[in-house]
Enzyme design. Structure first.
Site, mmCIF file in Angstrom:
data_model
loop_
_atom_site.group_PDB
_atom_site.id
_atom_site.type_symbol
_atom_site.label_atom_id
_atom_site.label_comp_id
_atom_site.label_asym_id
_atom_site.label_seq_id
_atom_site.Cartn_x
_atom_site.Cartn_y
_atom_site.Cartn_z
ATOM 1 N N ARG A 1 11.988 3.671 0.461
ATOM 2 C CA ARG A 1 11.922 2.766 1.621
ATOM 3 C C ARG A 1 13.192 1.941 1.631
ATOM 4 O O ARG A 1 13.637 1.440 0.591
ATOM 5 C CB ARG A 1 10.694 1.854 1.534
ATOM 6 C CG ARG A 1 10.700 0.755 2.574
ATOM 7 C CD ARG A 1 9.410 -0.021 2.613
ATOM 8 N NE ARG A 1 8.340 0.744 3.221
ATOM 9 C CZ ARG A 1 7.139 0.244 3.526
ATOM 10 N NH1 ARG A 1 6.871 -1.026 3.265
ATOM 11 N NH2 ARG A 1 6.213 0.991 4.087
ATOM 12 N N LYS B 1 25.023 -4.208 -6.989
ATOM 13 C CA LYS B 1 26.383 -4.211 -7.564
ATOM 14 C C LYS B 1 27.314 -3.363 -6.708
ATOM 15 O O LYS B 1 28.414 -3.021 -7.149
ATOM 16 C CB LYS B 1 26.347 -3.643 -8.989
ATOM 17 C CG LYS B 1 25.471 -4.425 -9.956
ATOM 18 C CD LYS B 1 25.483 -3.733 -11.328
ATOM 19 C CE LYS B 1 24.615 -4.463 -12.327
ATOM 20 N NZ LYS B 1 24.507 -3.712 -13.600
ATOM 21 N N HIS C 1 8.216 6.243 9.874
ATOM 22 C CA HIS C 1 7.340 6.098 8.705
ATOM 23 C C HIS C 1 6.407 7.306 8.743
ATOM 24 O O HIS C 1 5.220 7.191 9.056
ATOM 25 C CB HIS C 1 6.577 4.781 8.820
ATOM 26 C CG HIS C 1 5.908 4.319 7.563
ATOM 27 N ND1 HIS C 1 5.684 5.148 6.485
ATOM 28 C CD2 HIS C 1 5.412 3.097 7.210
ATOM 29 C CE1 HIS C 1 5.083 4.447 5.533
ATOM 30 N NE2 HIS C 1 4.909 3.206 5.942
ATOM 31 N N ARG D 1 0.810 -1.231 0.000
ATOM 32 C CA ARG D 1 0.000 0.000 0.000
ATOM 33 C C ARG D 1 0.832 1.265 0.000
ATOM 34 O O ARG D 1 0.437 2.261 -0.618
ATOM 35 C CB ARG D 1 -1.050 -0.018 1.116
ATOM 36 C CG ARG D 1 -0.622 0.249 2.496
ATOM 37 C CD ARG D 1 -1.291 -0.695 3.459
ATOM 38 N NE ARG D 1 -0.617 -1.976 3.395
ATOM 39 C CZ ARG D 1 -1.200 -3.133 3.126
ATOM 40 N NH1 ARG D 1 -2.480 -3.179 2.903
ATOM 41 N NH2 ARG D 1 -0.494 -4.242 3.081
ATOM 42 N N THR D 2 1.972 1.281 0.670
ATOM 43 C CA THR D 2 2.731 2.528 0.704
ATOM 44 C C THR D 2 3.239 2.864 -0.692
ATOM 45 O O THR D 2 3.069 3.978 -1.191
ATOM 46 C CB THR D 2 3.900 2.438 1.703
ATOM 47 O OG1 THR D 2 3.378 2.047 2.978
ATOM 48 C CG2 THR D 2 4.605 3.764 1.852
HETATM 49 C C1 NCD Z 1 3.997 -0.869 7.892
HETATM 50 C C2 NCD Z 1 5.483 -0.677 7.627
HETATM 51 O O1 NCD Z 1 5.969 -0.999 6.541
HETATM 52 O O2 NCD Z 1 6.112 -0.177 8.541
HETATM 53 N N1 NCD Z 1 3.263 -1.042 6.733
HETATM 54 C C3 NCD Z 1 2.851 0.077 6.046
HETATM 55 O O3 NCD Z 1 3.638 0.805 5.500
HETATM 56 N N2 NCD Z 1 1.539 0.350 6.052
HETATM 57 C C4 NCD Z 1 3.683 -1.845 8.967
HETATM 58 C C5 NCD Z 1 4.170 -3.252 8.836
HETATM 59 O O4 NCD Z 1 4.869 -3.629 7.907
HETATM 60 O O5 NCD Z 1 3.811 -4.043 9.722
#
Ligand code: NCD
Length: 338
Positions: free
Chosen positions: A107, A86, A135, A57-58
């Site tokens: 990320r 690499k 986050h 989703r992110t």
């Molecule tokens: C979370 C994350 O990646 O920190 N997910 C998200 O981005 N909605 C929570 C998780 O992975 O449990």
């Protein structure tokens, strides 16, 4: 703060007025997110979406948010698919990618890595999660959701009760959310976790220092009885030294319809950043709550689109021009209403 050209790395950079502005802009994005109107305000802009850890989703909501504003998205997914496999450094990757992009979402599994990347980038960088650290956009959408859910009951972000449950040591979403809650008044927090997975002490101190009440427990049932929000989280198994160690905690706190009905107030809002671990041995948030009106997890994900659209519009300085580039939708959308 001045959003134009800013990096979004930590919620620590926001003041309360900044949050209010993001939420105000997010409130205007509904017609576009619901495909009632189309805008091309970011036509020609490119989002570089670099996701070096699993994400659904992110990554997709960053991409969809940018597309809904008329921009284009270019993606790299997984370290093995990038030249980092690499041996390329964060510095070089940032210099290169920022030549192709107008904003970058990143990320990365290591805490602090996105900030290091941003220091070398020539365009704004948004932290999509750096290890167990932060986050920030998830915290914004969580807070936006809490605000909306409370508003439905005539309440505000000042003076409410929230229980956070699960892996509070490694969960970056709860770390960012707690920091953000420090900007508000009279929040009562209950942290429910095994002692080994407790909320970091410095965050507990930070919350207490601004006058919030913090209770720490390993009892799920008693902690959900008088709260406005229950925020369940997944055991972050990828942060443990071994799967065996993570398995010690998976399934330790399970919220299901029976426990919720017996112990919580019926209008307590149920949240989770998702993904929930729906395998039988974990199942921290049972699917038997799917049709419960208090389950806000999919309202949360929908809100994520609005908040991320708002951030992009503000980072690129077009939040007041979105409607100027609008037109009606030309296709027939057959979305089932929620
Ligand atoms: C979370 C994350 O990646 O920190 N997910 C998200 O981005 N909605 C929570 C998780 O992975 O449990």
């Amino acid at each position: 703060m001045d959003f134009i050209g800013a990096n979004i790395l930590s919620v620590g950079q926001f003041e309360r007025a900044d949050i209010d502005r993001v939420f105000q802009v997010a409130d205007t994005m509904g017609p576009y997110a619901r495909r009632e109107k189309v805008t091309r305000v970011l036509e020609g802009a490119i989002l570089g979406n670099m996701f070096l850890e699993p994400s659904t989703r992110t990554r997709l909501s960053f991409g969809a948010a940018f597309n809904l504003l008329g921009g284009t998205v270019r993606e790299t997914v997984g370290i093995t698919a990038s030249a980092m496999a690499k041996g390329e450094s964060l510095y070089d990757t940032a210099r290169v990618l920022s030549g192709y992009s107008d904003v970058i979402c990143m990320r990365h599994p290591q805490a602090g890595s996105v900030a290091e990347f941003a220091a070398a980038s020539r365009v704004p960088v948004v932290n999509g999660g750096d290890g167990a650290n932060e986050h920030p956009t998830q915290a914004l959408l969580d807070l936006y959701t809490i605000r909306k859910e409370l508003a439905g009951k005539g309440r505000t972000l000042d003076d409410f009760r929230i229980a956070m449950i699960g892996d509070l040591k490694h969960g970056r979403t709860v770390h960012s959310l707690c920091k953000l809650l420090c900007l508000f008044e009279k929040v009562h927090l209950t942290f429910v976790s095994p002692p080994e997975l407790a909320m970091p002490a410095e965050l507990v101190e930070q919350l207490r220092a601004v006058g919030h009440t913090v209770d720490v427990t390993d009892q799920l049932e008693s902690s959900i009885s008088h709260v406005d929000i229950v925020y369940s989280t997944r055991i972050q198994e990828e942060r443990f030294a071994s799967q065996e160690e993570a398995n010690l905690y998976r399934g330790r706190f399970r919220l299901n319809r029976e426990i919720f009905t017996r112990h919580a107030q019926p209008n307590t809002v149920i949240m989770h950043p998702l993904p929930r671990d729906s395998r039988a041995e974990a199942n921290e948030l049972d699917t038997d709550l799917n049709e419960h009106p208090s389950l806000a997890i999919f309202r949360q994900t929908d809100n994520g689109l609005l908040v991320r659209m708002a951030l992009f519009a503000m980072l690129l300085g077009v939040e007041d021009k979105v409607d100027d580039y609008a037109r009606p939708v030309t296709w027939q959308s057959r979305r089932t209403p929620i």
